[in-house]
Design a protein around this motif. Structure first.
Motif, short mmCIF file in Angstrom:
data_model
loop_
_atom_site.label_atom_id
_atom_site.label_comp_id
_atom_site.label_asym_id
_atom_site.label_seq_id
_atom_site.Cartn_x
_atom_site.Cartn_y
_atom_site.Cartn_z
N GLN A 26 0.90 -1.15 0.20
CA GLN A 26 -0.25 -0.23 -0.11
C GLN A 26 0.52 1.36 0.06
OE1 GLN A 26 -2.43 1.83 3.08
NE2 GLN A 26 -3.50 0.36 2.29
N ASN A 66 -5.81 -2.73 -1.17
CA ASN A 66 -4.65 -1.97 -2.33
C ASN A 66 -5.73 -2.79 -3.50
OD1 ASN A 66 -3.30 -1.59 -0.67
ND2 ASN A 66 -2.15 -3.48 -0.81
N LEU A 69 -7.99 1.22 -4.20
CA LEU A 69 -7.79 1.87 -3.96
C LEU A 69 -6.86 2.62 -4.96
CD1 LEU A 69 -5.52 4.01 -1.78
CD2 LEU A 69 -4.09 3.00 -1.67
#
Length: 326
Positions: A26, A66, A69
């Motif tokens: 991340q 992630n 994201l």
């Protein structure tokens, strides 16, 4: 080892899942966000007549927070740039999430309703998600169907364990005492795989499309990785205690190669399908700290070695279990 059948991150949302042990990855996504933002907004600016749809592929998407994201960052970057350009209508987004068939796609799709609400509240256009199971070392999409390709921390995984590394006994990847023939076999496999990847994407991307690849690589000329040597030492200790057969240990090698910038550049230029806009290194520590330029992002996945062990376990446990047993 058939890589496509065993290479996957720990699924679900439990304590040992990749979803709960991927803060390092991340952080990498956040480090490279300015690069991906610039690439996607440059693409959007050059597309003629305010396109109705932008097709984005995230290759090696894995599962957990992630995955979405990355998608969210790209959509927001386009919408913010649209407002600066004073274009009235936001484009719709066709999102393709790709990973090997054994990936935990279920966890991704279960989180989509929440993600859609967050995106809709941000003012972006409609978003349509598609799961695309398959190896990115082959064709995945129709010709001229993608505008943007993104891949983060995936291309260090090879399509197969290199052939001709029988002499790498006691090691599970390239190590400091690996014969030169083993090192060469790993590089040759990386070169073949990355060349195939580039060839396939050049067919699938529209003319003028963009691609951002973040790869787990190295700064030095030494291709060995301490983290895999440590794991190999642990397995050797287990074998010495009789819990693992030595023959099984000697037949296990990870399909992983961390290239240098020079190696990446060489393959891209040799392939000839793409031009390089940016090629650079960002440092990140295994404990989750960013390199010396930014020490403010810190991992909370445990302390020291234990946190590193959890992160490594989330990545390689399925391969270890497949070969050695639970």
């Amino acid at each position: 080892m058939k890589v496509a059948e065993v290479l996957r991150m720990n699924g679900g949302i439990g304590d040992t899942s990749y979803a709960n042990n991927s803060l390092i990855q991340q952080n990498v996504i956040q480090i490279t966000k300015p690069i991906t933002d610039q690439a996607i907004t440059s693409l959007y600016t050059t597309l003629i007549n305010n396109p109705k749809t932008i097709s984005i592929a995230d290759l090696g998407c894995s599962s957990g927070p992630n995955t979405l994201l990355t998608v969210s960052n790209l959509m927001k970057a386009v919408d913010n740039h649209r407002k600066k350009l004073r274009r009235q209508h936001s484009p719709e987004f066709q999102i393709y999430l790709n990973d090997l068939p054994t990936n935990d796609f279920n966890t991704i799709f279960q989180s989509l309703p929440k993600h859609r609400r967050e995106i809709a509240g941000d003012g972006s256009g409609l978003c349509f998600f598609n799961g695309v199971p398959g190896s990115f070392y082959g064709r995945l999409f129709p010709t001229d169907s993608l505008h943007f390709v993104h891949s983060s921390y995936s291309l260090h995984w090879l399509s197969q364990v290199p052939k001709g590394i029988e002499e790498n006994k006691g090691n599970i990847s390239m190590a400091s005492d690996s014969p030169p023939t083993v090192i060469k076999a790993y590089y040759d496999q990386f070169e073949r795989d990355f060349s195939t990847f580039l060839k396939c994407r050049s067919i699938e991307l529209v003319k003028g499309g963009r691609m951002v690849l973040t790869m787990l690589g190295r700064q030095s000329e030494n291709p060995t990785w301490d983290i895999w040597e440590l794991l190999g030492l642990a397995l050797n200790d287990i074998a010495a205690e009789g819990f693992v057969e030595e023959e099984k240990l000697n037949s296990f090698n990870l399909p992983v190669y961390g290239p240098s910038l020079a190696e990446i550049k060489l393959v891209i230029e040799k392939n000839g399908s793409f031009t390089i806009d940016r090629l650079e290194i960002s440092r990140i520590h295994w404990t989750g700290n960013i390199g010396s330029e930014d020490e403010n992002i810190v991992s909370d996945e445990g302390n020291g070695g234990y946190g590193v062990a959890r992160s490594v376990r989330a990545v390689v446990e399925p391969m270890l279990v497949s070969h050695f047993g639970q």
